[in-house]
Design a protein around this motif. Structure first.
Motif, PDB file in Angstrom:
ATOM      1  N   ARG A  79       0.833  -1.208   0.000  1.00  0.00           N
ATOM      2  CA  ARG A  79       0.000   0.000   0.000  1.00  0.00           C
ATOM      3  C   ARG A  79       0.867   1.258   0.000  1.00  0.00           C
ATOM      4  NH1 ARG A  79      -2.898  -3.083   3.835  1.00  0.00           N
ATOM      5  NH2 ARG A  79      -1.937  -1.908   5.531  1.00  0.00           N
ATOM      6  N   ASN A  80       1.939   1.232   0.777  1.00  0.00           N
ATOM      7  CA  ASN A  80       2.828   2.394   0.817  1.00  0.00           C
ATOM      8  C   ASN A  80       3.499   2.638  -0.530  1.00  0.00           C
ATOM      9  OD1 ASN A  80       2.271   3.004   3.452  1.00  0.00           O
ATOM     10  ND2 ASN A  80       4.057   1.962   4.294  1.00  0.00           N
ATOM     11  N   TYR A  81       3.888   1.546  -1.182  1.00  0.00           N
ATOM     12  CA  TYR A  81       4.519   1.683  -2.494  1.00  0.00           C
ATOM     13  C   TYR A  81       3.556   2.312  -3.497  1.00  0.00           C
ATOM     14  CZ  TYR A  81       6.510   0.366  -6.996  1.00  0.00           C
ATOM     15  OH  TYR A  81       7.004   0.389  -8.267  1.00  0.00           O
ATOM     16  N   GLU A  82       2.323   1.849  -3.492  1.00  0.00           N
ATOM     17  CA  GLU A  82       1.329   2.410  -4.396  1.00  0.00           C
ATOM     18  C   GLU A  82       1.091   3.888  -4.094  1.00  0.00           C
ATOM     19  OE1 GLU A  82      -1.966  -0.139  -3.741  1.00  0.00           O
ATOM     20  OE2 GLU A  82      -1.192  -1.773  -5.014  1.00  0.00           O
ATOM     21  N   THR A  83       1.062   4.222  -2.802  1.00  0.00           N
ATOM     22  CA  THR A  83       0.862   5.617  -2.423  1.00  0.00           C
ATOM     23  C   THR A  83       2.027   6.483  -2.888  1.00  0.00           C
ATOM     24  OG1 THR A  83      -0.396   4.923  -0.481  1.00  0.00           O
ATOM     25  CG2 THR A  83       0.446   7.185  -0.490  1.00  0.00           C
ATOM     26  N   ILE A  84       3.252   5.961  -2.705  1.00  0.00           N
ATOM     27  CA  ILE A  84       4.436   6.706  -3.138  1.00  0.00           C
ATOM     28  C   ILE A  84       4.418   6.938  -4.639  1.00  0.00           C
ATOM     29  CG2 ILE A  84       6.945   6.528  -3.409  1.00  0.00           C
ATOM     30  CD1 ILE A  84       7.023   5.168  -0.691  1.00  0.00           C
ATOM     31  N   GLU A  85       4.078   5.915  -5.401  1.00  0.00           N
ATOM     32  CA  GLU A  85       4.025   6.062  -6.853  1.00  0.00           C
ATOM     33  C   GLU A  85       2.986   7.105  -7.252  1.00  0.00           C
ATOM     34  OE1 GLU A  85       5.975   4.638  -9.273  1.00  0.00           O
ATOM     35  OE2 GLU A  85       7.160   4.145  -7.494  1.00  0.00           O
ATOM     36  N   ARG A  86       1.847   7.098  -6.564  1.00  0.00           N
ATOM     37  CA  ARG A  86       0.793   8.073  -6.881  1.00  0.00           C
ATOM     38  C   ARG A  86       1.256   9.487  -6.539  1.00  0.00           C
ATOM     39  NH1 ARG A  86      -2.652   5.880  -4.141  1.00  0.00           N
ATOM     40  NH2 ARG A  86      -2.696   7.189  -2.278  1.00  0.00           N
ATOM     41  N   LEU A  87       1.918   9.625  -5.377  1.00  0.00           N
ATOM     42  CA  LEU A  87       2.415  10.942  -4.991  1.00  0.00           C
ATOM     43  C   LEU A  87       3.497  11.431  -5.942  1.00  0.00           C
ATOM     44  CD1 LEU A  87       2.596  10.550  -1.111  1.00  0.00           C
ATOM     45  CD2 LEU A  87       1.053  12.045  -2.392  1.00  0.00           C
ATOM     46  N   THR A  89       3.768  10.690  -9.099  1.00  0.00           N
ATOM     47  CA  THR A  89       3.117  11.088 -10.346  1.00  0.00           C
ATOM     48  C   THR A  89       2.476  12.467 -10.204  1.00  0.00           C
ATOM     49  OG1 THR A  89       2.696   8.780 -10.909  1.00  0.00           O
ATOM     50  CG2 THR A  89       1.377  10.449 -12.050  1.00  0.00           C
ATOM     51  N   ASN A  90       1.737  12.653  -9.102  1.00  0.00           N
ATOM     52  CA  ASN A  90       1.099  13.943  -8.876  1.00  0.00           C
ATOM     53  C   ASN A  90       2.129  15.057  -8.715  1.00  0.00           C
ATOM     54  OD1 ASN A  90      -1.370  12.667  -8.966  1.00  0.00           O
ATOM     55  ND2 ASN A  90      -1.538  12.461  -6.730  1.00  0.00           N
ATOM     56  N   PHE A  91       3.229  14.723  -8.065  1.00  0.00           N
ATOM     57  CA  PHE A  91       4.305  15.700  -7.868  1.00  0.00           C
ATOM     58  C   PHE A  91       4.857  16.174  -9.213  1.00  0.00           C
ATOM     59  CE2 PHE A  91       8.679  16.950  -7.078  1.00  0.00           C
ATOM     60  CZ  PHE A  91       8.561  17.763  -5.959  1.00  0.00           C
ATOM     61  N   LEU A  92       5.071  15.229 -10.116  1.00  0.00           N
ATOM     62  CA  LEU A  92       5.599  15.582 -11.439  1.00  0.00           C
ATOM     63  C   LEU A  92       4.597  16.419 -12.230  1.00  0.00           C
ATOM     64  CD1 LEU A  92       7.314  12.215 -12.439  1.00  0.00           C
ATOM     65  CD2 LEU A  92       8.432  14.350 -11.764  1.00  0.00           C
ATOM     66  N   ARG A 116       3.367  20.584   0.145  1.00  0.00           N
ATOM     67  CA  ARG A 116       2.533  19.626   0.863  1.00  0.00           C
ATOM     68  C   ARG A 116       2.775  18.216   0.357  1.00  0.00           C
ATOM     69  NH1 ARG A 116      -1.363  23.697   0.186  1.00  0.00           N
ATOM     70  NH2 ARG A 116      -2.267  22.529  -1.577  1.00  0.00           N
ATOM     71  N   ARG A 117       2.853  18.048  -0.943  1.00  0.00           N
ATOM     72  CA  ARG A 117       3.056  16.711  -1.514  1.00  0.00           C
ATOM     73  C   ARG A 117       4.442  16.170  -1.160  1.00  0.00           C
ATOM     74  NH1 ARG A 117      -1.095  15.356  -4.588  1.00  0.00           N
ATOM     75  NH2 ARG A 117      -2.415  16.975  -5.472  1.00  0.00           N
ATOM     76  N   LYS A 118       5.426  17.054  -1.088  1.00  0.00           N
ATOM     77  CA  LYS A 118       6.765  16.622  -0.702  1.00  0.00           C
ATOM     78  C   LYS A 118       6.767  16.111   0.739  1.00  0.00           C
ATOM     79  CE  LYS A 118      11.516  18.212  -0.187  1.00  0.00           C
ATOM     80  NZ  LYS A 118      12.450  19.362  -0.247  1.00  0.00           N
ATOM     81  N   ARG A 119       6.074  16.853   1.622  1.00  0.00           N
ATOM     82  CA  ARG A 119       5.996  16.401   3.016  1.00  0.00           C
ATOM     83  C   ARG A 119       5.280  15.067   3.119  1.00  0.00           C
ATOM     84  NH1 ARG A 119       4.860  21.944   3.910  1.00  0.00           N
ATOM     85  NH2 ARG A 119       2.634  21.458   4.067  1.00  0.00           N
ATOM     86  N   ASP A 120       4.191  14.918   2.355  1.00  0.00           N
ATOM     87  CA  ASP A 120       3.462  13.649   2.360  1.00  0.00           C
ATOM     88  C   ASP A 120       4.352  12.505   1.892  1.00  0.00           C
ATOM     89  OD1 ASP A 120       1.238  14.959   3.239  1.00  0.00           O
ATOM     90  OD2 ASP A 120       0.301  15.132   1.249  1.00  0.00           O
TER      91      ASP A 120
END
Length: 274
Positions: A79-87, A89-92, A116-120
């Protein structure tokens, strides 16, 4: 087949053996006292087998619980990996939008969103690291090597030996004034000490972790006309703030001058291996 399911079959087998031996003794006209002894022996066997099966059953339960815990960690990591990948993508996407933005207000808004996304993202990565290695010893380089700067004449029983010249002291956890090493972090450590005694003398020494002796050596040049050396080595699990030192044995006979010069260095060393 589960080990717990083996118990009824084991009991049936023992019962069968009991009846078989019983009929055998009856047919042979043997004394019933002998049959009673065999029955008692078989009952003891049943108790032993029952205890072994119970112990194995407990081990299986513990292993199943451990597997469940590992599965939960794997799911959490996924779940964390999926969240990181999503973040990521959104960051880019936000980064591209920010570059294309020409209005100051939009740039400020995009900057806040990126922050905010970087902190997340940093929070998720930190949590993932804790999941991967919970409670593991901290990885930190720790090593020291020190030797006595001069001979030590007639040390006393229980005297703590001090190795004044520290050649290596990574992290400064060895105190060259007291001869004590203090573990900065938990982990597995290796310690070695070498003592040289003058001809005709001997000494008993021990290595202590806190107040517990975990190793000992006997160095003897008794009956010889030259210097003799002995090296001791221990591997121990330490907690943070545990202290390690070398002391003269409180109970052993003592008649020594500990040598330390250019030809024979009495030394103390240690290092962390994980």
């Amino acid at each position: 087949m589960k080990l717990a399911d083996m118990l009824p079959r084991t009991l049936v087998t023992v019962a069968f053996l009991t009846l078989t031996y019983g009929f055998h003794f009856i047919e042979a006209g043997a004394d019933f006292g002998d049959l009673e002894k065999i029955t008692l022996g078989l009952q003891t066997m049943i108790q032993q087998l029952t205890g072994q099966i119970d112990a194995q059953h407990t081990k299986i339960q513990n292993m199943e619980a451990l597997i469940d815990q590992q599965n939960e960690k794997i799911e959490a990591l996924t779940r964390n990996y999926e969240t990181i990948e999503r973040l990521k993508t959104n960051f880019l996407y936000d980064l591209v939008d920010n570059r294309n933005s020409t209005q100051k207000h939009d740039s400020k808004s995009n900057y806040n969103s990126l922050s905010r996304r970087k902190r997340d993202l940093e929070l998720i990565v930190s949590r993932q690291k804790r999941l991967i290695s919970p409670g593991e010893p901290t990885h930190q380089e720790v090593a020291f090597y020190a030797y006595m700067s001069s001979h030590l004449v007639s040390p006393g029983h229980g005297q703590q030996l001090v190795f004044q010249t520290a050649v290596t002291n990574v992290g400064n956890h060895y105190n060259r004034h007291s001869g004590i090493f203090t573990a900065p972090v938990p982990g597995v450590y290796v310690f070695s000490w070498t003592l040289a005694v003058s001809q005709g003398h001997y000494i008993y020494t021990q290595i202590f972790v806190n107040s517990n002796a975990v190793g000992a050596t006997y160095t003897s040049a008794y009956g010889v006309d030259n210097v003799r050396t002995t090296t001791g080595l221990v591997v121990v699990q330490l907690n943070a703030m545990d202290v390690v030192s070398i002391r003269v044995n409180m109970n052993g006979a003592l008649d020594a001058t500990v040598y330390s010069n250019d030809y024979h260095k009495s030394s103390f060393s240690g290092w962390k291996i994980n």
